[in-house]
Structures are given as C-alpha cells and as structure tokens.
Motif scaffolding. Structure first.
Motif, PDB file in Angstrom:
ATOM      1  N   VAL A 152       0.850  -1.194   0.000  1.00 59.21           N
ATOM      2  CA  VAL A 152       0.000   0.000   0.000  1.00 59.21           C
ATOM      3  C   VAL A 152       0.883   1.240   0.000  1.00 59.21           C
ATOM      4  N   ALA A 153       0.315   2.328  -0.493  1.00 58.96           N
ATOM      5  CA  ALA A 153       0.958   3.638  -0.374  1.00 58.96           C
ATOM      6  C   ALA A 153       0.260   4.387   0.753  1.00 58.96           C
ATOM      7  N   ILE A 154       0.982   5.297   1.392  1.00 61.33           N
ATOM      8  CA  ILE A 154       0.411   6.091   2.480  1.00 61.33           C
ATOM      9  C   ILE A 154       0.763   7.554   2.252  1.00 61.33           C
ATOM     10  N   ALA A 155      -0.264   8.402   2.285  1.00 58.44           N
ATOM     11  CA  ALA A 155      -0.070   9.854   2.253  1.00 58.44           C
ATOM     12  C   ALA A 155      -0.179  10.364   3.680  1.00 58.44           C
ATOM     13  N   VAL A 156       0.789  11.165   4.116  1.00 59.39           N
ATOM     14  CA  VAL A 156       0.813  11.718   5.467  1.00 59.39           C
ATOM     15  C   VAL A 156       0.909  13.233   5.366  1.00 59.39           C
ATOM     16  N   GLY A 157       0.147  13.922   6.192  1.00 56.90           N
ATOM     17  CA  GLY A 157       0.221  15.379   6.169  1.00 56.90           C
ATOM     18  C   GLY A 157      -0.661  16.025   7.201  1.00 56.90           C
ATOM     19  N   GLY A 158      -0.895  17.301   6.996  1.00 54.09           N
ATOM     20  CA  GLY A 158      -1.783  18.069   7.851  1.00 54.09           C
ATOM     21  C   GLY A 158      -3.182  18.098   7.258  1.00 54.09           C
ATOM     22  N   LEU A 159      -4.172  18.152   8.115  1.00 53.15           N
ATOM     23  CA  LEU A 159      -5.560  18.154   7.670  1.00 53.15           C
ATOM     24  C   LEU A 159      -5.958  19.526   7.150  1.00 53.15           C
ATOM     25  N   ALA A 160      -6.715  19.546   6.059  1.00 56.60           N
ATOM     26  CA  ALA A 160      -7.262  20.777   5.485  1.00 56.60           C
ATOM     27  C   ALA A 160      -8.780  20.688   5.492  1.00 56.60           C
ATOM     28  N   GLU A 161      -9.415  21.781   5.159  1.00 58.91           N
ATOM     29  CA  GLU A 161     -10.877  21.785   5.028  1.00 58.91           C
ATOM     30  C   GLU A 161     -11.275  20.951   3.806  1.00 58.91           C
ATOM     31  N   PRO A 162     -12.414  20.253   3.882  1.00 62.68           N
ATOM     32  CA  PRO A 162     -12.845  19.403   2.769  1.00 62.68           C
ATOM     33  C   PRO A 162     -12.950  20.137   1.434  1.00 62.68           C
ATOM     34  N   GLU A 163     -13.180  21.447   1.466  1.00 65.02           N
ATOM     35  CA  GLU A 163     -13.369  22.220   0.234  1.00 65.02           C
ATOM     36  C   GLU A 163     -12.153  22.203  -0.683  1.00 65.02           C
ATOM     37  N   VAL A 164     -10.955  21.874  -0.157  1.00 59.59           N
ATOM     38  CA  VAL A 164      -9.781  21.817  -1.033  1.00 59.59           C
ATOM     39  C   VAL A 164      -9.921  20.730  -2.090  1.00 59.59           C
ATOM     40  N   LEU A 165     -10.827  19.785  -1.865  1.00 57.67           N
ATOM     41  CA  LEU A 165     -11.012  18.690  -2.807  1.00 57.67           C
ATOM     42  C   LEU A 165     -11.745  19.126  -4.073  1.00 57.67           C
ATOM     43  N   GLY A 166     -12.443  20.275  -3.988  1.00 54.48           N
ATOM     44  CA  GLY A 166     -13.041  20.871  -5.181  1.00 54.48           C
ATOM     45  C   GLY A 166     -14.382  20.319  -5.593  1.00 54.48           C
ATOM     46  N   GLU A 167     -14.466  19.034  -5.873  1.00 53.34           N
ATOM     47  CA  GLU A 167     -15.710  18.447  -6.374  1.00 53.34           C
ATOM     48  C   GLU A 167     -16.687  18.184  -5.235  1.00 53.34           C
ATOM     49  N   GLU A 168     -17.964  18.478  -5.494  1.00 55.78           N
ATOM     50  CA  GLU A 168     -19.005  18.380  -4.469  1.00 55.78           C
ATOM     51  C   GLU A 168     -19.103  16.972  -3.884  1.00 55.78           C
ATOM     52  N   ARG A 169     -19.009  15.957  -4.735  1.00 57.60           N
ATOM     53  CA  ARG A 169     -19.127  14.580  -4.220  1.00 57.60           C
ATOM     54  C   ARG A 169     -17.953  14.229  -3.307  1.00 57.60           C
ATOM     55  N   ASP A 170     -16.753  14.752  -3.614  1.00 55.85           N
ATOM     56  CA  ASP A 170     -15.590  14.491  -2.773  1.00 55.85           C
ATOM     57  C   ASP A 170     -15.708  15.220  -1.443  1.00 55.85           C
ATOM     58  N   ILE A 171     -16.225  16.439  -1.485  1.00 54.39           N
ATOM     59  CA  ILE A 171     -16.427  17.216  -0.255  1.00 54.39           C
ATOM     60  C   ILE A 171     -17.452  16.514   0.634  1.00 54.39           C
ATOM     61  N   ALA A 172     -18.545  16.041   0.036  1.00 51.90           N
ATOM     62  CA  ALA A 172     -19.579  15.343   0.797  1.00 51.90           C
ATOM     63  C   ALA A 172     -19.035  14.057   1.410  1.00 51.90           C
ATOM     64  N   ARG A 173     -18.265  13.338   0.643  1.00 50.73           N
ATOM     65  CA  ARG A 173     -17.670  12.088   1.143  1.00 50.73           C
ATOM     66  C   ARG A 173     -16.725  12.361   2.311  1.00 50.73           C
ATOM     67  N   GLU A 174     -15.935  13.405   2.181  1.00 54.55           N
ATOM     68  CA  GLU A 174     -14.978  13.766   3.232  1.00 54.55           C
ATOM     69  C   GLU A 174     -15.689  14.191   4.516  1.00 54.55           C
ATOM     70  N   SER A 175     -16.845  14.824   4.369  1.00 53.85           N
ATOM     71  CA  SER A 175     -17.579  15.367   5.512  1.00 53.85           C
ATOM     72  C   SER A 175     -18.538  14.366   6.146  1.00 53.85           C
ATOM     73  N   ALA A 176     -18.807  13.263   5.469  1.00 55.53           N
ATOM     74  CA  ALA A 176     -19.777  12.277   5.959  1.00 55.53           C
ATOM     75  C   ALA A 176     -19.284  11.609   7.245  1.00 55.53           C
ATOM     76  N   PRO A 177     -20.218  11.203   8.102  1.00 61.95           N
ATOM     77  CA  PRO A 177     -19.820  10.491   9.323  1.00 61.95           C
ATOM     78  C   PRO A 177     -19.109   9.183   8.989  1.00 61.95           C
ATOM     79  N   ARG A 178     -18.215   8.780   9.862  1.00 60.18           N
ATOM     80  CA  ARG A 178     -17.537   7.496   9.706  1.00 60.18           C
ATOM     81  C   ARG A 178     -18.503   6.377  10.071  1.00 60.18           C
ATOM     82  N   LYS A 179     -18.376   5.246   9.408  1.00 60.25           N
ATOM     83  CA  LYS A 179     -19.269   4.118   9.671  1.00 60.25           C
ATOM     84  C   LYS A 179     -18.471   2.837   9.845  1.00 60.25           C
ATOM     85  N   ARG A 180     -18.964   1.962  10.703  1.00 61.52           N
ATOM     86  CA  ARG A 180     -18.435   0.621  10.871  1.00 61.52           C
ATOM     87  C   ARG A 180     -19.610  -0.325  11.081  1.00 61.52           C
TER      88      ARG A 180
END
Length: 197
Positions: A152-180
C-alpha cells in the motif's frame, strides 16, 4: 477542520478514536524529519511472526525525488489529492529471509503500517492508506528485489478543510460520518453469528 472521532460502544484510546483517512490535506503543512523518524520508529516496533520483521518502507518528503516518484505511481484519482501530502510512503513486505519464506509477511507489514498511522495521529498529522497505485511501477522505479512486495501507499500530512477537494461529491464524502459494522455483526462467540456483545 472536521472532527470525525469514532462513535464507539466502549471507550477506546484517543489515537484509535481520532484515526481516520482524510483526502483533504494541507499543501502548506510539512511533515518534519523528526515526525517522519517517529512514524518509522513506531512502524519498526510492530509485532511480527517470530520477530521476522518483514515490513520495509519507501519514504519521500514533499520536494524530494522519492516523493515525486511515488506520486507518479499512484492512480490518477489518488494523485488528484495526494499531491498535497507532506510525505508519501510505500509499505513493502519482505517475503523471504536467510531462513526461507517469511510466514505472514503481509500481516506483519500491515501491523507495521497501523503503528505508523497511529503515530501520525499522535504527531498531530493524518494519514491515508491507498491500494490505488501501480505495484509493478514501484518495483521497477525503485529496483525492488524479487522477494519484496509493494502493498500500500500512504499519504501523510496536515488536515485541510474538505473544500480543497473541489468536487461536491468528494467534499460530501470527506464530511460524511464514519461508519463501521455494529459490534454484534463483528465479533461472535459459541458459533458463527452469535454476538459476543
């Protein structure tokens, strides 16, 4: 910034509760050499079958050649957000040693990766593990021996606001509650399907 702490049926350590896999990364946030060293030390001390220690890592910080080469092996979709990471890594499994085939090498490398990710949380960073990369390209690009398998690859960094992702579906996915899956569908006792809790 998004608070995505896990909702659990029993208290768990805050590093576990706070760990999640964001794609919204701050392209101005650095992963320092000391932080990266701490992540790799945490990974190094993971358990493994017979102490075979099969985990290995390719490591690059933003601005370094290794970072660019790892980024180049990611799928286009992962490149679209992972280029903001302060560091990119590839988790590798050493499948053989002087005694022969290493049992459970991938399991050991996975344990090592989880240690790394939890240490990232302890360092105030976030980490996102990715299967979306060209394994053969990594093997070629970094001239890996035949007994070393990219996992696997791993990206490590600082957290930004979901809006940096640009696309509405990506922002919604980033903001959605976590599920298990619920605990009663996760752990069984006596026989399959009988909840332990």
């Amino acid at each position: 910034m998004s608070d995505k702490e896990a909702e659990t049926s029993a208290p768990v350590h805050e590093l576990i509760a706070r760990r999640w896999s964001p794609r919204a990364l701050d392209d101005m946030a650095d992963v320092t050499a000391d932080q990266l060293r701490a992540l790799l030390e945490a990974a190094r001390w993971a358990p493994s079958f017979g102490n075979t220690q099969p985990a290995r890592f390719l490591v690059g910080r933003r601005g370094e050649d290794t970072y660019d080469r790892i980024l180049g092996t990611l799928t286009h979709r992962n490149q679209s957000w992972a280029h903001r990471a302060g560091a990119l890594l590839v988790v590798l499994a050493l499948t053989r040693n002087e005694k022969g085939e290493i049992p459970y090498a991938e399991y050991g490398a996975g344990l090592s990766a989880e240690n790394l990710v939890l240490q990232a949380v302890a360092e105030g960073l976030v980490a996102h593990q990715m299967a979306g990369f060209d394994h053969e390209a990594v093997s070629r690009e970094f001239e890996l021996p035949g007994d070393v398998r990219p996992l696997v690859a791993i990206a490590v960094g600082g957290l930004a606001e979901p809006e940096v992702l640009g696309e509405e579906r990506d922002i919604a996915r980033e903001s959605a509650p976590r599920k298990r899956v619920p605990l009663e569908d996760f752990a069984f006792t006596g026989s399959w399907g009988t909840p332990a809790f």
